[in-house]
Design an enzyme around this catalytic site. Structure first.
Site, PDB file in Angstrom:
ATOM      1  N   GLY A   1     -68.493  55.515 -19.285  1.00 20.95           N
ATOM      2  CA  GLY A   1     -69.690  55.618 -20.115  1.00 20.95           C
ATOM      3  C   GLY A   1     -69.618  56.833 -20.985  1.00 20.95           C
ATOM      4  O   GLY A   1     -68.571  57.443 -21.142  1.00 20.95           O
ATOM      5  N   GLY A   2     -70.756  57.208 -21.541  1.00 18.35           N
ATOM      6  CA  GLY A   2     -70.782  58.338 -22.451  1.00 18.35           C
ATOM      7  C   GLY A   2     -70.525  59.669 -21.766  1.00 18.35           C
ATOM      8  O   GLY A   2     -70.045  60.613 -22.362  1.00 18.35           O
ATOM      9  N   MET A   3     -70.832  59.734 -20.480  1.00 21.91           N
ATOM     10  CA  MET A   3     -70.731  61.045 -19.830  1.00 21.91           C
ATOM     11  C   MET A   3     -69.480  61.199 -18.988  1.00 21.91           C
ATOM     12  O   MET A   3     -69.097  62.293 -18.666  1.00 21.91           O
ATOM     13  CB  MET A   3     -71.921  61.250 -18.894  1.00 21.91           C
ATOM     14  CG  MET A   3     -73.262  61.089 -19.543  1.00 21.91           C
ATOM     15  SD  MET A   3     -74.516  61.261 -18.285  1.00 21.91           S
ATOM     16  CE  MET A   3     -75.865  60.402 -19.020  1.00 21.91           C
TER      17      MET A   3
ATOM     18  N   ASP B   1     -83.532  60.765 -22.799  1.00 27.19           N
ATOM     19  CA  ASP B   1     -82.370  60.037 -23.336  1.00 27.19           C
ATOM     20  C   ASP B   1     -82.579  58.537 -23.203  1.00 27.19           C
ATOM     21  O   ASP B   1     -81.686  57.815 -22.756  1.00 27.19           O
ATOM     22  CB  ASP B   1     -81.107  60.486 -22.580  1.00 27.19           C
ATOM     23  CG  ASP B   1     -79.833  60.046 -23.280  1.00 27.19           C
ATOM     24  OD1 ASP B   1     -78.783  60.012 -22.607  1.00 27.19           O
ATOM     25  OD2 ASP B   1     -79.894  59.709 -24.482  1.00 27.19           O
TER      26      ASP B   1
ATOM     27  N   LYS C   1     -71.303  58.498 -10.663  1.00 30.96           N
ATOM     28  CA  LYS C   1     -70.959  58.896 -12.022  1.00 30.96           C
ATOM     29  C   LYS C   1     -70.329  60.277 -11.966  1.00 30.96           C
ATOM     30  O   LYS C   1     -70.973  61.252 -11.589  1.00 30.96           O
ATOM     31  CB  LYS C   1     -72.247  58.971 -12.841  1.00 30.96           C
ATOM     32  CG  LYS C   1     -72.097  58.543 -14.271  1.00 30.96           C
ATOM     33  CD  LYS C   1     -73.426  58.504 -14.961  1.00 30.96           C
ATOM     34  CE  LYS C   1     -73.701  57.132 -15.481  1.00 30.96           C
ATOM     35  NZ  LYS C   1     -74.718  57.082 -16.494  1.00 30.96           N
TER      36      LYS C   1
ATOM     37  N   LEU D   1     -65.865  51.072 -12.099  1.00 27.27           N
ATOM     38  CA  LEU D   1     -66.809  50.238 -12.826  1.00 27.27           C
ATOM     39  C   LEU D   1     -66.588  50.324 -14.326  1.00 27.27           C
ATOM     40  O   LEU D   1     -66.696  49.347 -15.041  1.00 27.27           O
ATOM     41  CB  LEU D   1     -68.250  50.679 -12.512  1.00 27.27           C
ATOM     42  CG  LEU D   1     -68.849  50.101 -11.243  1.00 27.27           C
ATOM     43  CD1 LEU D   1     -70.245  50.674 -11.019  1.00 27.27           C
ATOM     44  CD2 LEU D   1     -68.925  48.584 -11.342  1.00 27.27           C
ATOM     45  N   GLY D   2     -66.312  51.526 -14.781  1.00 28.98           N
ATOM     46  CA  GLY D   2     -66.113  51.655 -16.215  1.00 28.98           C
ATOM     47  C   GLY D   2     -66.276  53.083 -16.682  1.00 28.98           C
ATOM     48  O   GLY D   2     -66.362  54.013 -15.883  1.00 28.98           O
TER      49      GLY D   2
ATOM     50  N   VAL E   1     -67.420  55.940 -14.118  1.00 22.90           N
ATOM     51  CA  VAL E   1     -68.358  55.466 -13.091  1.00 22.90           C
ATOM     52  C   VAL E   1     -67.603  54.598 -12.103  1.00 22.90           C
ATOM     53  O   VAL E   1     -66.868  53.701 -12.478  1.00 22.90           O
ATOM     54  CB  VAL E   1     -69.482  54.630 -13.744  1.00 22.90           C
ATOM     55  CG1 VAL E   1     -70.534  54.299 -12.705  1.00 22.90           C
ATOM     56  CG2 VAL E   1     -70.098  55.374 -14.900  1.00 22.90           C
TER      57      VAL E   1
END
Lengths: 191, 903
Positions: free
Chosen positions: B91-93, B206, B113, B88-89, B96
């Site tokens: 992210g910050g962590m 967050d 994730k 999917l892509g 995903v």
């Protein structure tokens, strides 16, 4: 002659303070670490035999951090330098691929099948690298963004998190850097 | 030769970023405003915009290079009851992936994730999964369900989440061009989700726009609830190296002050984050501003910085809707102290609903007094520190007024100006209105001061405040060398008023030292305006007044040395214009003495650095005044200081570069081929050698360093100049070294081009001596090409490039036995020199210019004689003699005038 190993923490701090020699040593050490990590993980990943760059950088960070202990600086500072090293690895890779392609009679064919401009070749990567170095003199932050995005493949969102600014700010920095590098490489654009 | 200017780049970069997002019309307007203050800045940014447009057209850097390693495909792998389908892509962590249930039982798609964190030991993994299970119990239509938490075979933790196909809420609102009311509606849904979680004792920690999605059905979905806590290493309360690594989500930009400073996390923390989200939804901007900044600066902004009123920074269409109660609600949510915010999110929701129904809200706006107080306590300088000064003024007057229980009208005036200042301050933050805003302040303040003056009567305390007010307004209006609007005449008027009041106070012996201090400031500012206008008679009178005042001030015990240093520096510059070189040097020396005293009282690297700088400035003035011995002494002292500093801070290579620079300056004083010097060539060579060695050493440890490059080139150039008669071959090698280094730096830069022109031209002499004429011609032509852009407008810069080129050409012409050509080269230059007196290159005011002129006359004379034009030669000789006499008369005490000018 055996050199006493400097902890990466110490090298990072010294490099941040402008110690040129520490910076060079840091790059060498990181290069070795990244290579080693890539080999390790490639073995672990089994049949796929491959491993993503950003994941590689993250894993390396964790690996070094756990080794050096609680005093290891945060991810953001580490990534700035690591992404710079990644730049070198990417260019090396391009160089090797180019050398492989230079097979004499096959050269024309392979150029045909590759859409022009699709692959960024090693020469331009080198020019970009030099332009980045020049940019880093004025503005290290901008050069870092290019290293992180273009060479290491982090997303704007991830970079924004690392740099503790908004994603829009990173986009703007990217556009600024882009304009600057374009000028360095292609000359001043006409009106 | 100065170093490349980092402030300049920063200015260009900031402005470019700013205008990039504007519409073409707005951009033109903005740049037009900038052009009034700084034409070259506007030009540079315009060029960069063009460049960017071309880069976009070229799709430059759009395609990323092939990487040595590829993202692993986890496709087909199973985690828990889910099988991975596609990426999917990122992210910050972490990454995903999209997944589906392995048994195909439910239609539900999930997002897995993979987290880039290390779980410490087995205990860490167990805790992770346990907490994950707790979070998984949070079920609500507006909250993305956490389906599972686990750890992979590679020991990487992952979370399985309900897959949401949606966009971030801010983008959603922008894409559909929702108005303020609609955005608030949507936001209320977010709040209800958060309220639910809070009832279940889960704090999000967050909340940010990218964690609040809106799906295809227009439903709000919150992501990553409580995950921030999950990701912490160790338990709450454990020691952590970075406050931001604990307790904060991974997005410090949206963090609450207590998260950042390690305080307790409560539901009010989520209220703060919601406040930020609402702020962003209503204005499109972040409350702490959008400029890029360092980590430390961001933290400071979060902890200290006051957010602007949303209505002040929101898009035009929203402003009237937001102004008032909605402002109050947002600001309450954003209060620094958790206790001052809405304690529970339902309080926030309630007030928003009341606003929607046009009912009075529960939150109270801040009182004027409260706001003034906060405003005054802030020490952050907004655009134009003068704003803060004016704010200080109004507060001072406010306090003064309260103490005097004044008339109603005057009190209201104070309130008005305070309000005005607040509104204006927000405008200033939005940058676009900076100049207009400042002008508004000025106008309001002037009105106010006018009215106060007529009211003041015999109230001396009030008059003192008014005088201070006029001084501050004058600064904003247009005192040179301070940030200003450029309205010099108006500034003069304000200064005149200030001065009148101050003299009255002085006569009345009111608050003597402070009054004297302010009077000195006023007169100093006035002198700078006189100087800028080159109004010599006024300047002469003004300086006389200033000198008397300063002499008196120096005797007072509470004198402000910082002020004195500034005034001495300013007097030194002005006095040069009056032709009093000696006195100028004296004042420059006194500025240095003041700095030396300051460094003695509080020794620090900064103080020593300032002293070294001051000594270098003094040396420059001294050299121009023919005080070469003093210049040598000053530079030697500076060198000792800098040496000390390189020992104290060995990692800071800037000190070493300054050392190199100063060495070269000393070399020039000792034996410059191109300017006034003591004629001690051997000592000069030693100094140049040293500067060059340092430059080379710094460059060796960091080859990319531009400053080092410049220094290196400078050193090689000057050393080459010094030895070009003694050893042309070695000189050429040095010139070549300088050229190589300069060529390695990007062009289009004055600091690089002008020296390069010089070195190219100078190097033709030894080249010709070695019979390498073709190369010499190439270099001279290249120099001319490089010089072209700088010759367009006759100026000091054009002289800097014309001098070496014309000398090189003339010398060559003579060697080729074409003396008339040589004559015309020299004559052209001499003429431009004379016509540029007004541009500050007057051979009668500065020794350096006199040297250039005198040398040129000599060369012209020689050429004329060679061309057989002996009569004209005699005229030129006379001219030169006249110049020398003038200077001997001007500097009777200097033993060097003749030797310098007759070289």
């Amino acid at each position: 002659m055996e050199e006493p190993p400097s902890s990466i923490t110490a090298l990072l701090t010294a490099a941040d303070n402008g110690d040129g020699m520490a910076k060079d040593r840091l790059f060498t050490v990181l290069y070795a670490e990244l290579h080693a990590m890539a080999r390790r993980e490639a073995a672990r990943a089994g049949s796929t035999g491959a491993f993503g760059v950003t994941t590689l950088l993250h894993e390396t960070y964790l690996h070094i951090a756990s080794r050096e202990g609680a005093r290891f600086p945060d991810r953001a500072r580490f990534m700035g330098y690591a992404a710079r090293v990644m730049r070198g690895l990417v260019i090396d890779h391009a160089r090797m691929r180019r050398a492989a392609k230079r097979g004499g009679q096959f050269e024309i064919t392979s150029l045909d099948t590759e859409a022009a401009g699709q692959l960024v070749d090693e020469r331009e990567l080198n020019e970009i690298s030099q332009a980045l170095d020049a940019l880093a003199q004025h503005d290290q932050a901008l050069a870092d963004v290019v290293d992180l995005k273009f060479f290491s493949g982090f997303s704007f969102d991830e970079i924004a998190t690392m740099r503790t600014v908004s994603e829009r700010t990173i986009r703007r920095q990217w556009e600024t850097a882009r304009a600057y590098i374009h000028r360095q490489i292609r000359g001043q654009a006409p009106a | 030769m100065t170093d490349a200017n980092p402030d300049r780049w920063s200015a260009v970069h900031h402005l470019f970023s700013e205008v990039l997002d504007l519409s073409p019309a707005a951009r033109v307007e903005r740049l037009a405003t900038v052009r009034e203050c700084d034409a070259s800045l506007a030009l540079e940014v315009e060029l960069l915009i063009q460049q960017h447009a071309q880069a976009v057209r070229d799709r430059f850097l759009d395609d990323e290079p092939e990487r040595p390693v590829h993202e692993p495909t986890l496709e087909g792998q199973t985690f828990g009851t889910y099988t991975v389908k596609s990426l999917l892509g990122q992210g910050g962590m972490g990454t995903v992936w999209m997944a589906e249930r392995t048994d195909g039982r439910f239609e539900r798609r999930a997002a897995i994730k993979f987290l880039n964190i290390a779980l410490v030991g087995r205990g860490g993994e167990e805790r992770f999964m346990r907490e994950g299970r707790i979070l998984g119990r949070l079920t609500h239509p507006r909250i993305a369900q956490l389906l599972d938490a686990g750890v992979s075979a590679h020991r990487q933790p992952f979370l399985v989440l309900e897959y949401i196909d949606g966009v971030a809420i801010d983008r959603y609102c922008d894409e559909r061009a929702l108005d303020a009311a609609a955005r608030v509606e949507l936001f209320l849904e977010v709040v209800s989700a958060v309220a639910f979680a809070h009832m279940n004792l889960i704090v999000h920690r967050d909340i940010k726009p990218s964690n609040v999605l809106v799906d295809r059905d227009g439903q709000v979905k919150l992501l990553d609830f409580g995950i921030a806590k999950l990701l912490q290493d160790g338990d709450d309360g454990a020691t952590v190296t970075h406050p931001t690594q604990a307790g904060v989500g991974l997005t410090p930009a949206f963090a609450a002050p207590e998260q950042v400073s390690g305080g307790v996390i409560t539901t009010a923390t989520d209220v703060y984050a919601l406040g930020v989200v609402l702020f962003v939804l209503l204005t499109g901007k972040h409350p702490a501003g959008d400029e890029p900044r360092s980590h430390a600066e961001l933290i400071k902004a979060i902890v200290d910085g006051e957010p602007p009123r949303p209505s002040a920074v929101a898009p035009e269409a929203f402003r009237s809707v937001i102004r008032g109660d909605l402002d109050t609600i947002v600001l309450k949510a954003l209060k620094k102290a958790p206790a001052e915010r809405y304690g529970v999110v339902t309080g926030l929701a309630d007030d928003l609903r009341r606003w929607r129904r046009h009912e009075p809200i529960s939150a109270r706006p801040d009182t004027v007094a409260y706001r003034i107080g906060r405003f005054a306590r802030r020490n952050r300088i907004a655009v134009g520190g003068t704003l803060l000064l004016l704010a200080g003024l109004s507060i001072g007057l406010y306090v003064v007024n309260r103490q005097r229980a004044v008339a109603e009208t005057r009190f209201r005036l104070v309130q008005q100006i305070a309000n005005e200042l607040f509104n204006v301050e927000q405008d200033i933050k939005a940058l676009a209105g900076a100049t207009a805003a400042r002008e508004r302040i000025v106008k309001t303040s002037l009105d106010y001061l006018e009215r106060l003056t007529s009211d003041a009567g015999g109230d001396l305390g009030l008059k003192a405040e008014i005088a201070a007010g006029y001084l501050k307004v004058a600064e904003v209006q247009g005192v040179p060398r301070r940030m200003n609007l450029g309205h010099l005449d108006q500034a003069r008027v304000s200064l005149g008023k200030a001065e009148a009041l101050l003299r009255e106070l002085r006569d009345a012996r009111f608050d003597r030292t402070r009054t004297l201090r302010r009077l000195i400031q006023a007169v100093d500012f006035e002198s700078r305006i006189d100087y800028d206008r080159r109004d010599l008679p006024a300047l002469t009178a003004r300086i006389a007044v200033l000198e008397a005042l300063v002499a008196e001030y120096e005797m007072s015990r509470e004198r402000d040395d910082e002020l004195l240093t500034e005034v001495f520096d300013s007097m030194s510059t002005s006095i040069i214009e009056l032709g009093r070189l000696d006195d100028a040097a004296t004042y420059a020396r006194r500025a240095t003495d003041a700095r030396r005293e300051a460094a003695r009282r509080m020794p620090s690297t900064a103080a020593r650095g300032a002293l070294a700088n001051s000594l270098a400035s003094y040396a420059r003035v001294a050299r121009n005044a023919g005080r070469l011995d003093d210049a040598e002494r000053a530079l030697t002292e500076a060198l000792a200081l800098l040496e000390r500093m390189t020992v104290d801070e060995p990692a800071n290579y800037r000190w070493r570069l300054n050392l190199a620079n100063t060495s070269i300056s000393l070399g020039r004083v000792l034996g410059d081929a191109d300017g006034p010097s003591l004629g001690r060539l051997d000592d000069a060579i030693a100094a140049f050698d040293r500067g060059l060695a340092i430059g080379r050493a710094v460059l060796a440890s960091d080859a990319k360093e531009n400053l080092a490059r410049n220094n290196h080139a400078l050193g090689a150039w000057r050393l080459g100049d010094a030895i070009r008669m003694l050893d042309p071959a070695r000189a050429l090698a040095l010139y070549d070294e300088a050229i190589a280094v300069l060529r390695g730096t990007p062009g289009g830069n004055f600091n690089r081009d002008v020296p390069l022109v010089n070195v190219l031209a100078e190097s033709t002499l030894p080249l010709r001596r070695l019979h390498r004429d073709r190369e010499a011609r190439e270099r001279l032509d290249e120099a001319k090409r490089l010089a072209e852009p700088y010759r367009k407008t006759p100026s000091q810069t054009s002289l800097l490039v014309d001098d070496p080129i014309s000398r090189a050409e003339a010398d060559w012409a003579l060697a080729l036995r074409r003396p008339s050509d040589a004559v015309s080269w020299h004559r052209t230059f001499a003429t431009s020199l004379e016509s540029l007196k007004a541009a500050g290159a007057d051979p009668r005011t500065e020794l350096t210019s006199a040297f250039v002129a005198s040398r040129r006359y000599r060369l012209l004379t020689e050429a004329l004689i060679a061309a057989g034009q002996t009569e004209e030669a005699a005229t030129v000789v006379a001219k030169r003699g006249e110049l020398v006499q003038f200077w001997k008369h001007k500097l009777p005490g200097s033993p060097y005038v003749e030797s310098v000018l007759m070289r």
